[in-house]
Scaffold this motif. Structure first.
Motif, mmCIF file in Angstrom:
data_model
loop_
_atom_site.group_PDB
_atom_site.id
_atom_site.type_symbol
_atom_site.label_atom_id
_atom_site.label_comp_id
_atom_site.label_asym_id
_atom_site.label_seq_id
_atom_site.Cartn_x
_atom_site.Cartn_y
_atom_site.Cartn_z
ATOM 1 N N ARG A 1 1.774 9.238 -11.294
ATOM 2 C CA ARG A 1 1.853 10.632 -11.771
ATOM 3 C C ARG A 1 3.285 11.140 -11.709
ATOM 4 O O ARG A 1 3.754 11.833 -12.630
ATOM 5 N N ALA A 2 3.983 10.809 -10.630
ATOM 6 C CA ALA A 2 5.374 11.260 -10.490
ATOM 7 C C ALA A 2 6.259 10.665 -11.576
ATOM 8 O O ALA A 2 7.104 11.354 -12.165
ATOM 9 N N LEU A 3 6.073 9.384 -11.871
ATOM 10 C CA LEU A 3 6.881 8.739 -12.908
ATOM 11 C C LEU A 3 6.536 9.284 -14.288
ATOM 12 O O LEU A 3 7.415 9.433 -15.150
ATOM 13 N N SER A 4 5.261 9.600 -14.520
ATOM 14 C CA SER A 4 4.874 10.238 -15.786
ATOM 15 C C SER A 4 5.558 11.590 -15.931
ATOM 16 O O SER A 4 6.018 11.957 -17.026
ATOM 17 N N ARG B 1 9.470 -9.340 -12.460
ATOM 18 C CA ARG B 1 8.162 -9.817 -11.988
ATOM 19 C C ARG B 1 7.130 -8.693 -12.090
ATOM 20 O O ARG B 1 5.966 -8.935 -12.420
ATOM 21 N N PHE B 2 7.578 -7.493 -11.781
ATOM 22 C CA PHE B 2 6.726 -6.297 -11.931
ATOM 23 C C PHE B 2 7.395 -5.357 -12.918
ATOM 24 O O PHE B 2 8.619 -5.179 -12.899
ATOM 25 N N TYR B 3 6.597 -4.741 -13.783
ATOM 26 C CA TYR B 3 7.131 -3.807 -14.776
ATOM 27 C C TYR B 3 6.160 -2.645 -14.944
ATOM 28 O O TYR B 3 4.939 -2.835 -15.009
ATOM 29 N N ALA B 4 6.716 -1.442 -15.013
ATOM 30 C CA ALA B 4 5.923 -0.260 -15.365
ATOM 31 C C ALA B 4 6.776 0.600 -16.294
ATOM 32 O O ALA B 4 7.876 1.029 -15.920
ATOM 33 N N GLY B 5 6.303 0.814 -17.526
ATOM 34 C CA GLY B 5 7.030 1.597 -18.518
ATOM 35 C C GLY B 5 6.238 2.825 -18.910
ATOM 36 O O GLY B 5 5.056 2.736 -19.260
ATOM 37 N N GLU C 1 -0.110 5.504 -23.360
ATOM 38 C CA GLU C 1 -0.318 5.352 -21.935
ATOM 39 C C GLU C 1 0.756 4.431 -21.337
ATOM 40 O O GLU C 1 1.323 3.592 -22.035
ATOM 41 N N PRO C 2 1.007 4.577 -20.048
ATOM 42 C CA PRO C 2 1.975 3.682 -19.407
ATOM 43 C C PRO C 2 1.537 2.221 -19.514
ATOM 44 O O PRO C 2 0.334 1.913 -19.498
ATOM 45 N N LEU C 3 2.501 1.339 -19.635
ATOM 46 C CA LEU C 3 2.248 -0.097 -19.605
ATOM 47 C C LEU C 3 2.655 -0.594 -18.218
ATOM 48 O O LEU C 3 3.834 -0.526 -17.854
#
Length: 323
Positions: free
Chosen positions: A145-148, A111-115, A85-87
């Motif tokens: 959803r778009a980034l996935s 400061r913000f991260y989404a992987g 799952e995304p982190l």
């Protein structure tokens, strides 16, 4: 700081990553486009396609980063590949794993991260498509959803590399990949499109460019040529380098006038991209339009029709004032 630890299948994961042969390779438009779209979708100033190696994370494509790699122990992506799952970390200052991380307290000041992890087999996670901001924030469900979906596109591109269907110089399909993708489409029973155009491009006088300026100049011409094909036609069908100086493009649902306008755009873009190089050459274009696809229409017959009538375009030595 909590260092990123090895995955439970680390040796197999590293084997899969190294087998790709993609580490430390050059820029490729197919990955740069994904990063640009991810930046637009997320409105984040920093985006990267990160591949997590044994001791480092290396960026195949990036935006807003001054370095090509960082230590794996400090990488947040190293944590992200521990799960399918995304982190998503909305504020690293409030997360004990990352609050004192050098990449948080210093450049690039995460400061913000989404992987969003990607793999070749849903088991061995090779890296992430990550978006980063310098301020705390959230991602909407639609953005996630778009980034996935974009991470799945990264997977597709890596699989194409694994299957040896990508031309390493230009980043477009090689002959094998182009034939496979187009033939798969043409033999699909549910093809409903009624307009198809096959374009055949042949770069002439490249041997003279190589002799006069060196092989690097000829390679530069081919890479820029493929890059312009991708810029103009990349969202409209398939692009392939058939061999040497020959390229082919199959366009879907483009009428005659649209194709002519696209060819003009391609010529102007190519002249501008090579405006500083001063490598004069000629290329020819043949095209064939098809309104119906049946068992008599194959890629070979399309290419035969397209190469039966060609036109020539000259890229002059001085291109600064064209267009």
């Amino acid at each position: 700081m909590e260092p990123a630890r090895p995955t439970h299948n680390e040796q197999q994961r590293l084997h899969a990553l190294h087998d790709l042969g993609i580490l430390d390779t050059g820029h490729e438009d197919r990955f740069e486009r994904i990063v640009r779209v991810a930046a637009y979708v997320s409105d984040c100033p920093v985006v990267a396609i990160s591949l997590v190696d044994e001791q480092r994370q290396w960026f195949k494509a990036k935006r807003g980063l001054a370095v090509n790699q960082t230590s794996r122990s400090e990488s947040i992506c190293g944590h992200a590949i521990q799960q399918l799952e995304p982190l998503i970390v909305e504020d690293t200052h409030n997360d004990r794993r990352f609050a004192d991380n050098p990449l948080v307290t210093g450049p690039p000041y995460i400061r913000f991260y989404a992987g969003f992890p990607f793999s070749l087999d849903s088991e061995h996670l090779l890296g992430t498509l990550c978006v980063i901001d310098h301020h705390p924030r959230e991602l909407t469900d639609a953005c996630q959803r778009a980034l996935s979906d974009l991470a799945r596109i990264v997977e597709h591109e890596l699989i194409m590399t694994q299957q040896n269907v990508i031309d390493p110089l230009t980043g477009v399909f090689n002959r094998r990949g182009f034939y496979r993708e187009v033939n798969s489409y043409l033999t699909d029973d549910v093809v409903i499109e009624d307009q198809h155009t096959l374009l055949h491009f042949d770069v002439r006088q490249l041997q003279g460019v190589n002799q006069r300026y060196g092989k690097h100049a000829g390679d530069k011409v081919l890479k820029e040529f493929a890059g312009c094909l991708t810029d103009v036609f990349g969202d409209l069908g398939w692009i392939g380098r058939l061999e040497g100086c020959e390229f082919a493009v199959l366009l879907i649902q483009q009428d005659v006038d649209a194709v002519e306008a696209q060819l003009d755009r391609f010529y102007l873009r190519l002249c501008r991209r090579l405006s500083l190089e001063r490598y004069p050459f000629i290329y020819s274009v043949g095209l064939a339009h098809f309104s119906q696809i049946d068992e008599t229409v194959t890629l070979e017959t399309m290419l035969l029709d397209a190469t039966s009538d060609t036109r020539r375009y000259a890229v002059p030595e001085e291109t600064r004032h064209i267009g």
